[in-house]
Design a protein around this motif. Sequence first.
Motif, short mmCIF file in Angstrom:
data_model
loop_
_atom_site.label_atom_id
_atom_site.label_comp_id
_atom_site.label_asym_id
_atom_site.label_seq_id
_atom_site.Cartn_x
_atom_site.Cartn_y
_atom_site.Cartn_z
N GLY A 17 -24.73 -40.37 23.25
CA GLY A 17 -24.41 -39.72 21.98
C GLY A 17 -24.65 -38.23 22.02
N VAL A 18 -25.74 -37.82 22.65
CA VAL A 18 -26.06 -36.39 22.77
C VAL A 18 -24.97 -35.69 23.59
CG1 VAL A 18 -27.66 -34.71 23.77
CG2 VAL A 18 -28.55 -36.67 22.50
N VAL A 19 -24.57 -36.30 24.70
CA VAL A 19 -23.53 -35.70 25.56
C VAL A 19 -22.22 -35.58 24.79
CG1 VAL A 19 -22.11 -36.10 27.62
CG2 VAL A 19 -24.59 -36.39 27.74
N LEU A 20 -21.83 -36.63 24.06
CA LEU A 20 -20.58 -36.57 23.28
C LEU A 20 -20.66 -35.50 22.19
CD1 LEU A 20 -19.73 -40.37 22.94
CD2 LEU A 20 -18.48 -38.63 24.26
N LEU A 21 -21.78 -35.45 21.51
CA LEU A 21 -21.95 -34.44 20.45
C LEU A 21 -21.92 -33.04 21.05
CD1 LEU A 21 -22.44 -34.04 17.40
CD2 LEU A 21 -24.90 -34.03 17.91
N GLY A 22 -22.58 -32.85 22.19
CA GLY A 22 -22.58 -31.55 22.85
C GLY A 22 -21.18 -31.15 23.32
N ALA A 23 -20.44 -32.10 23.88
CA ALA A 23 -19.07 -31.81 24.33
C ALA A 23 -18.18 -31.46 23.14
CB ALA A 23 -18.50 -33.01 25.08
N TRP A 24 -18.37 -32.17 22.03
CA TRP A 24 -17.60 -31.87 20.82
C TRP A 24 -17.93 -30.46 20.32
CZ3 TRP A 24 -19.20 -32.35 15.32
CH2 TRP A 24 -18.13 -32.31 14.43
N ALA A 25 -19.21 -30.10 20.31
CA ALA A 25 -19.63 -28.78 19.86
C ALA A 25 -19.04 -27.68 20.75
CB ALA A 25 -21.16 -28.68 19.84
N VAL A 26 -19.08 -27.89 22.06
CA VAL A 26 -18.51 -26.90 22.99
C VAL A 26 -17.01 -26.77 22.76
CG1 VAL A 26 -18.00 -26.47 25.43
CG2 VAL A 26 -20.31 -27.12 24.73
N SER A 27 -16.32 -27.88 22.54
CA SER A 27 -14.87 -27.81 22.31
C SER A 27 -14.54 -27.03 21.04
CB SER A 27 -14.26 -29.21 22.24
OG SER A 27 -14.50 -29.84 20.99
N ILE A 28 -15.39 -27.12 20.04
CA ILE A 28 -15.18 -26.38 18.79
C ILE A 28 -15.35 -24.89 19.02
CG2 ILE A 28 -16.12 -25.96 16.47
CD1 ILE A 28 -16.83 -29.04 16.52
N VAL A 29 -16.41 -24.52 19.73
CA VAL A 29 -16.67 -23.10 19.98
C VAL A 29 -15.60 -22.50 20.89
CG1 VAL A 29 -18.33 -21.48 21.00
CG2 VAL A 29 -19.15 -23.33 19.55
N ARG A 30 -15.17 -23.26 21.90
CA ARG A 30 -14.16 -22.76 22.85
C ARG A 30 -12.77 -22.63 22.23
NH1 ARG A 30 -14.64 -24.80 28.87
NH2 ARG A 30 -12.90 -23.39 28.85
N ASP A 31 -12.43 -23.57 21.31
CA ASP A 31 -11.11 -23.54 20.68
C ASP A 31 -11.26 -23.80 19.19
OD1 ASP A 31 -8.42 -23.51 20.15
OD2 ASP A 31 -7.94 -25.33 21.27
N PRO A 32 -11.74 -22.78 18.46
CA PRO A 32 -12.07 -22.99 17.05
C PRO A 32 -10.87 -23.29 16.16
CG PRO A 32 -12.31 -20.68 17.64
CD PRO A 32 -12.03 -21.43 18.90
N ASP A 33 -9.68 -22.96 16.61
CA ASP A 33 -8.50 -23.17 15.76
C ASP A 33 -7.81 -24.51 16.01
OD1 ASP A 33 -8.87 -20.75 14.48
OD2 ASP A 33 -7.70 -19.65 15.97
N ALA A 34 -8.29 -25.28 16.98
CA ALA A 34 -7.67 -26.59 17.23
C ALA A 34 -7.92 -27.51 16.04
CB ALA A 34 -8.25 -27.20 18.51
N TRP A 35 -6.95 -28.38 15.77
CA TRP A 35 -7.08 -29.35 14.69
C TRP A 35 -7.73 -30.61 15.24
CZ3 TRP A 35 -6.51 -29.00 9.56
CH2 TRP A 35 -6.49 -30.19 8.81
#
Length: 194
Positions: A17-35
Amino acid sequence: MNPPLSRPASPPLRWAGVVLLGAWAVSIVRDPDAWRFVDGVNLLLHEAGHPVFGFFGEFVTALGGTLMQLLFPLAFAVHFGRARQPFAAAVSLAWLGESLFNVARYLADARARELPLVGGDGTQHDWAYLLGTLGLLESDQAIAQGVRLAGSLLLLAGVVAAMKAALAPAPAAAHDPLRDEDAALARYLAERSG
């Protein structure tokens, strides 16, 4: 204090769960405009906020969408924190951070007005109205950057809180008064029959 509502997950599941949450957080920061899927939930909450806050005048009605969008994940974070479910609270905190990225995208569009709005052309752009009313329309990009920074910090806080929850030892089994009553009843019945 409330007992936890469920048993905590096993350590490997917690770390997944931590890894998935961290990957999700990184994806948001890297591509903030993605839906993302959660943006649909945020949009629904945002639109529901306008009529909910609609009784407080035009300014608060326009702000109400963003308020509802942010208050909902905050309420979840507080609820799960009080229910002693730290991982769920951490995920809710990360959701609040992601929601701030969503707000920042809308804020940054205040002057350009290029985002498609629910209601189509001619629909009032909340942040164009709000910032215009406050005399801050020319600062839309700077304000959006500040909101994005706050979102990044909340995402980070959510991941760190999830790591802390994953590292925490499993709580001891809670005292079950019904089990005590069952045992006492069994003893009483055994004495009466024997």
